[in-house]
Design an enzyme around this catalytic site. Structure first.
Site: not given
Length: 217
Positions: A66, A71, A172, A175, A177-178, A180, A197
């Site tokens: 991330k 630059p 992402p 799983g 984090q819920g 669907n 993950g």
């Protein structure tokens, strides 16, 4: 690769032990298309872990750093990372010049550059969500290879995907984090990725869990 699926499976491997990382990557490699690693693993083990995972799995490795700097600094980070990895994830909110610096390195090395538009955690709705569409437009204009958009909010995923039409999506949130999976699969298309993950690597049998998700796709 196990079976045929239009949507791809990306394993987010956020462990911090080298042996565990390589073992899980190798065990699940039959069922995943790509492996994403981030700062926890690389800071704990070094950039060479990328090469070790690639050698053990013969899968592409994407570095989820991330990247979000000016630059010149972005360029240096991309150079170091893409000497090993097949792709790198950067933030879009730093602006087009910072993203372009990474894109230039990616193009020179024939590596993937993936840009975050909206993240999957609840806090992303506080600030990022307000500018996610603008960042998707920038991603489309700059011709980034891929974008990140959330599985936890399928309606947002669909909206962002419709803007950055030429970029593949990595999503992402399924799983732990819920998110669907069925809802996400209704939005994603060929060459897009579902990222999973903890639901895989924290399971007692990561291989079987990866297989379970693959069979649902």
């Amino acid at each position: 690769m196990y079976g045929e699926s239009l949507v791809k499976l990306m394993l987010a491997l956020d462990v911090m032990d080298e042996k565990k990382a390589v073992l899980i990557a190798k065990e699940t490699s039959e069922y995943v298309d790509s492996i994403k690693i981030g700062y926890p693993l690389v800071l704990a083990t070094g950039l060479n872990i990328i090469d070790k995972i690639k050698e053990a799995t013969n899968k592409e490795v994407i570095c989820d750093f991330k990247v979000a700097d000016i630059p010149s600094t972005n360029e240096k980070i991309a150079e170091l990372t893409l000497n090993h990895a097949d792709g790198i994830i950067c933030q879009g909110f730093v602006g087009s010049d910072s993203v372009s610096a990474i894109l230039n390195v990616g193009k020179a090395k024939n590596k993937k550059v993936i840009m975050v538009t909206e993240m999957s955690h609840p806090g992303a709705t506080e600030y990022l969500q307000n500018v996610a569409e603008d960042m998707a437009k920038m991603a489309d204009r700059l011709k980034v290879d891929g974008i990140v958009a959330p599985s936890t909010r399928p309606e947002r995923l669909e909206e962002i995907k419709s803007i950055a039409k030429d970029a593949f999506v990595i999503s992402p949130g399924v799983g732990a984090q819920g998110g669907n999976l069925s809802d996400v699969l209704n939005v994603l298309s060929e060459n897009d990725y579902v990222i999973i993950g903890r639901a895989i690597y924290e399971n007692e049998n990561p291989k079987e869990m990866a297989k379970k998700y693959r069979m649902q796709m």
